[in-house]
Design a protein around this motif. Structure first.
Motif, PDB file in Angstrom:
ATOM      1  N   MET A 125       7.176  17.108 -37.646  1.00  0.00           N
ATOM      2  CA  MET A 125       6.097  16.826 -38.588  1.00  0.00           C
ATOM      3  C   MET A 125       5.033  15.924 -37.989  1.00  0.00           C
ATOM      4  SD  MET A 125       8.362  16.205 -42.032  1.00  0.00           S
ATOM      5  CE  MET A 125       6.918  15.670 -42.970  1.00  0.00           C
ATOM      6  N   GLY A 126       5.252  15.472 -36.746  1.00  0.00           N
ATOM      7  CA  GLY A 126       4.250  14.648 -36.081  1.00  0.00           C
ATOM      8  C   GLY A 126       4.460  13.161 -36.231  1.00  0.00           C
ATOM      9  N   MET A 127       5.617  12.727 -36.717  1.00  0.00           N
ATOM     10  CA  MET A 127       5.877  11.295 -36.860  1.00  0.00           C
ATOM     11  C   MET A 127       6.033  10.652 -35.484  1.00  0.00           C
ATOM     12  SD  MET A 127       8.538  10.747 -40.027  1.00  0.00           S
ATOM     13  CE  MET A 127       8.059  11.107 -41.716  1.00  0.00           C
ATOM     14  N   THR A 128       5.511   9.450 -35.361  1.00  0.00           N
ATOM     15  CA  THR A 128       5.696   8.687 -34.133  1.00  0.00           C
ATOM     16  C   THR A 128       7.117   8.129 -34.082  1.00  0.00           C
ATOM     17  OG1 THR A 128       4.954   6.614 -35.137  1.00  0.00           O
ATOM     18  CG2 THR A 128       3.256   8.050 -34.176  1.00  0.00           C
ATOM     19  N   GLY A 129       7.476   7.535 -32.938  1.00  0.00           N
ATOM     20  CA  GLY A 129       8.809   6.961 -32.807  1.00  0.00           C
ATOM     21  C   GLY A 129       9.066   5.872 -33.826  1.00  0.00           C
ATOM     22  N   ALA A 130       8.086   4.999 -34.048  1.00  0.00           N
ATOM     23  CA  ALA A 130       8.246   3.926 -35.027  1.00  0.00           C
ATOM     24  C   ALA A 130       8.382   4.480 -36.438  1.00  0.00           C
ATOM     25  CB  ALA A 130       7.065   2.960 -34.951  1.00  0.00           C
ATOM     26  N   GLN A 131       7.608   5.525 -36.753  1.00  0.00           N
ATOM     27  CA  GLN A 131       7.702   6.128 -38.081  1.00  0.00           C
ATOM     28  C   GLN A 131       9.063   6.779 -38.293  1.00  0.00           C
ATOM     29  OE1 GLN A 131       4.230   8.654 -37.835  1.00  0.00           O
ATOM     30  NE2 GLN A 131       3.029   7.281 -39.137  1.00  0.00           N
ATOM     31  N   ARG A 132       9.559   7.457 -37.258  1.00  0.00           N
ATOM     32  CA  ARG A 132      10.890   8.062 -37.391  1.00  0.00           C
ATOM     33  C   ARG A 132      11.951   6.993 -37.590  1.00  0.00           C
ATOM     34  NH1 ARG A 132       9.098  11.011 -32.921  1.00  0.00           N
ATOM     35  NH2 ARG A 132      10.559   9.918 -31.548  1.00  0.00           N
ATOM     36  N   LEU A 133      11.816   5.857 -36.888  1.00  0.00           N
ATOM     37  CA  LEU A 133      12.809   4.791 -37.008  1.00  0.00           C
ATOM     38  C   LEU A 133      12.826   4.224 -38.412  1.00  0.00           C
ATOM     39  CD1 LEU A 133      14.841   2.766 -35.820  1.00  0.00           C
ATOM     40  CD2 LEU A 133      12.884   1.355 -35.125  1.00  0.00           C
ATOM     41  N   TRP A 134      11.655   3.831 -38.933  1.00  0.00           N
ATOM     42  CA  TRP A 134      11.620   3.092 -40.192  1.00  0.00           C
ATOM     43  C   TRP A 134      11.638   3.984 -41.421  1.00  0.00           C
ATOM     44  CZ3 TRP A 134      13.006  -1.621 -39.766  1.00  0.00           C
ATOM     45  CH2 TRP A 134      12.725  -2.335 -38.601  1.00  0.00           C
ATOM     46  N   ARG A 135      11.173   5.234 -41.288  1.00  0.00           N
ATOM     47  CA  ARG A 135      11.128   6.112 -42.452  1.00  0.00           C
ATOM     48  C   ARG A 135      12.304   7.077 -42.532  1.00  0.00           C
ATOM     49  NH1 ARG A 135       4.761   8.034 -42.950  1.00  0.00           N
ATOM     50  NH2 ARG A 135       3.835   5.937 -42.944  1.00  0.00           N
TER      51      ARG A 135
END
Length: 252
Positions: A125-135
């Motif tokens: 979906m295009g999430m960054t590494g930080a977004q994948r970690l926290w979301r």
């Protein structure tokens, strides 16, 4: 007979008043426990999340965690107390060191346990590494992370008693005093207080876990663990991933 003496010691009004009373010792014991778990969380949670998310340093993490578990509690606390020149800082540091492994294991194993399909979908979906970690990863890792905090709390409640060896008025003081004068009622009474405090804190943390962890995640975590138990082990890991760390720890 011993339990009758313990009950008599617990209900004796003399033990419930003064600067060395049961409520004062419970308060000191609780402060050390909360301080140790909070300090260990500030160290272990970020480290465990980073290693679990990146997969880097897993072998070192496992080895270091196991080494910390093997440290003798009384020796560590006494050594740090002497190095710090007395006071409470050495004891608190020793308890923090002992609380780090279960929290570290819970954070690391929680992220590693997240379904790789969910993580890959988030990446697609295009999430960054930080977004994948926290979301994605942290919310799904909450059951094991809270479990690690509970294990650490129970371990610290039990081991904080050794602070009495260096003159701090925790709930370990009745144990030492009872042994010194062969007052087994006092000894058993102190042990009962420590066990009750551990049970109360575990119930409180279980309630906190039910508030912060959605019911769907709890059910999913139980289903995955049951499936792994039936299959005789964990599911397949991606190539190069280190083996997950068990999140269990010693309890009171």
């Amino acid at each position: 007979m011993i339990f009758a003496d313990a009950f008599a010691w617990l209900v004796d009004p003399v033990n419930w008043s003064g600067g060395k009373s049961i409520p004062v010792r419970i308060g000191i014991h609780l402060l050390y426990c909360l301080g140790a778990v909070l300090g260990a969380s500030l160290i272990a949670v970020p480290l465990g999340l980073y290693v679990g998310h990146t997969g880097r340093g897993g072998v070192v993490l496992v080895g270091g965690s196991n080494a910390l578990r093997a440290l003798p509690t009384l020796g560590l606390v006494t050594f740090l107390y002497l190095v710090a020149g007395g006071g409470t800082s050495g004891v608190l540091i020793g308890l923090v060191v002992l609380a780090v492994p279960p929290i570290l294991a819970g954070a690391y194993a929680g992220v590693q346990d997240v379904d790789r399909g969910v993580v890959d979908a988030a990446r697609g979906m295009g999430m960054t590494g930080a977004q994948r970690l926290w979301r994605v990863e942290v919310p799904n890792a909450l059951p094991l992370l809270v479990g690690g905090l509970r294990n650490a709390t129970l371990q610290v409640v039990a081991t904080a008693s050794v602070a009495a060896y260096v003159g701090i008025e925790t709930l370990g003081r009745p144990l030492l005093d009872g042994l010194r004068v062969l007052d087994y009622g006092q000894f058993v009474g102190g042990a009962i207080l420590i066990a009750l405090l551990a049970v109360v804190l575990d119930v409180v943390l279980a309630g906190v876990g039910r508030l912060v962890v959605p019911a769907g995640l709890r059910l999913s975590a139980r289903t995955r663990r049951a499936g792994k138990a039936r299959s005789g082990g964990a599911g397949p890991r991606r190539r190069g991933e280190p083996a997950p760390v068990e999140s269990g720890g010693s309890t009171a």
